[in-house]
Motif scaffolding. Sequence first.
Motif, mmCIF file in Angstrom:
data_model
loop_
_atom_site.group_PDB
_atom_site.id
_atom_site.type_symbol
_atom_site.label_atom_id
_atom_site.label_comp_id
_atom_site.label_asym_id
_atom_site.label_seq_id
_atom_site.Cartn_x
_atom_site.Cartn_y
_atom_site.Cartn_z
ATOM 1 N N HIS A 95 4.138 -6.885 -2.269
ATOM 2 C CA HIS A 95 5.344 -6.256 -1.593
ATOM 3 C C HIS A 95 5.231 -4.782 -1.378
ATOM 4 C CE1 HIS A 95 7.966 -9.963 -2.333
ATOM 5 N NE2 HIS A 95 7.270 -10.054 -3.776
ATOM 6 N N TYR A 96 4.444 -4.143 -2.173
ATOM 7 C CA TYR A 96 4.257 -2.731 -1.701
ATOM 8 C C TYR A 96 3.468 -2.576 -0.408
ATOM 9 C CZ TYR A 96 2.183 1.967 -1.870
ATOM 10 O OH TYR A 96 2.086 3.385 -1.604
ATOM 11 N N LEU A 97 2.307 -3.276 -0.472
ATOM 12 C CA LEU A 97 1.629 -3.492 0.869
ATOM 13 C C LEU A 97 2.362 -3.808 2.177
ATOM 14 C CD1 LEU A 97 -1.685 -4.727 -0.529
ATOM 15 C CD2 LEU A 97 -1.245 -2.513 0.165
ATOM 16 N N VAL A 98 3.268 -4.837 1.944
ATOM 17 C CA VAL A 98 3.828 -5.489 3.116
ATOM 18 C C VAL A 98 5.051 -4.337 3.328
ATOM 19 C CG1 VAL A 98 5.458 -7.088 3.730
ATOM 20 C CG2 VAL A 98 3.265 -7.887 2.574
ATOM 21 N N GLU A 99 5.805 -3.956 2.505
ATOM 22 C CA GLU A 99 7.084 -3.076 2.656
ATOM 23 C C GLU A 99 6.686 -1.753 2.966
ATOM 24 O OE1 GLU A 99 9.686 -3.706 -0.476
ATOM 25 O OE2 GLU A 99 9.564 -6.134 0.003
ATOM 26 N N LYS A 100 5.744 -0.985 2.285
ATOM 27 C CA LYS A 100 5.763 0.124 2.420
ATOM 28 C C LYS A 100 4.441 0.486 3.239
ATOM 29 C CE LYS A 100 8.296 1.632 -1.303
ATOM 30 N NZ LYS A 100 9.590 2.054 -0.833
ATOM 31 N N TYR B 293 -0.964 3.019 -3.731
ATOM 32 C CA TYR B 293 -0.229 2.165 -4.688
ATOM 33 C C TYR B 293 -0.457 2.604 -6.057
ATOM 34 C CZ TYR B 293 1.184 -2.239 -7.231
ATOM 35 O OH TYR B 293 1.662 -3.119 -8.029
ATOM 36 N N ILE B 294 -1.623 3.173 -6.614
ATOM 37 C CA ILE B 294 -1.708 3.498 -7.879
ATOM 38 C C ILE B 294 -0.711 4.821 -8.137
ATOM 39 C CG2 ILE B 294 -3.279 4.809 -9.594
ATOM 40 C CD1 ILE B 294 -5.544 2.885 -8.321
ATOM 41 N N ARG B 295 -0.812 5.486 -6.846
ATOM 42 C CA ARG B 295 -0.231 7.009 -6.910
ATOM 43 C C ARG B 295 1.456 6.510 -7.155
ATOM 44 N NH1 ARG B 295 1.073 11.142 -9.066
ATOM 45 N NH2 ARG B 295 2.148 12.590 -7.832
ATOM 46 N N TYR B 296 2.021 5.560 -6.458
ATOM 47 C CA TYR B 296 3.354 4.923 -6.505
ATOM 48 C C TYR B 296 3.611 4.567 -7.854
ATOM 49 C CZ TYR B 296 6.970 1.519 -6.109
ATOM 50 O OH TYR B 296 8.195 1.003 -6.187
ATOM 51 N N VAL C 112 6.534 6.383 -10.411
ATOM 52 C CA VAL C 112 7.789 5.273 -11.052
ATOM 53 C C VAL C 112 7.608 5.302 -12.612
ATOM 54 C CG1 VAL C 112 8.159 4.188 -8.889
ATOM 55 C CG2 VAL C 112 6.373 3.284 -10.783
ATOM 56 N N GLY C 113 6.551 6.173 -13.292
ATOM 57 C CA GLY C 113 6.584 6.238 -14.638
ATOM 58 C C GLY C 113 5.555 5.561 -15.342
ATOM 59 N N LEU C 114 4.809 4.702 -14.656
ATOM 60 C CA LEU C 114 3.844 3.802 -15.407
ATOM 61 C C LEU C 114 2.779 4.728 -16.257
ATOM 62 C CD1 LEU C 114 3.589 0.657 -15.497
ATOM 63 C CD2 LEU C 114 1.823 0.734 -14.000
ATOM 64 N N ARG C 115 2.825 4.409 -17.626
ATOM 65 C CA ARG C 115 1.967 5.097 -18.452
ATOM 66 C C ARG C 115 0.439 5.102 -17.994
ATOM 67 N NH1 ARG C 115 3.512 2.456 -23.852
ATOM 68 N NH2 ARG C 115 2.314 0.905 -22.680
ATOM 69 N N PRO C 116 -0.494 5.969 -18.440
ATOM 70 C CA PRO C 116 -1.800 6.062 -18.027
ATOM 71 C C PRO C 116 -2.437 4.603 -18.234
ATOM 72 C CG PRO C 116 -1.287 7.986 -18.787
ATOM 73 C CD PRO C 116 0.189 7.271 -18.884
#
Length: 83
Positions: free
Chosen positions: A36-41, A58-61, A65-69
């Motif tokens: 979805h990220y690749l298609v939409e963004k 995608y990793i930066r995104y 959005v707050g995903l933990r390391p």
Amino acid sequence: MHFEDVLSEYFYHCQAKGFSPKTLKNNYQELNQLKHYLVEKRSVIELESVSDHDLKTYIRYKQQVGLRPQSIVSMFKMVKAFF
């Protein structure tokens, strides 16, 4: 090849290898989010069109959005296994 087609083949491969239901669910959710990220963004539909830069954004995104390391490490392992 369309990303969706490759995802279907990949999940069939994972089932054939005997991945646990939890692993299958986690892989499905993460790779669907990536799709979805690749298609939409990034406007990427074909698997061959995915670049290193697309995956880095995608990793930066996910970081933004707050995903933990540790979760990012796990997510990246799933994505790496797919590619």
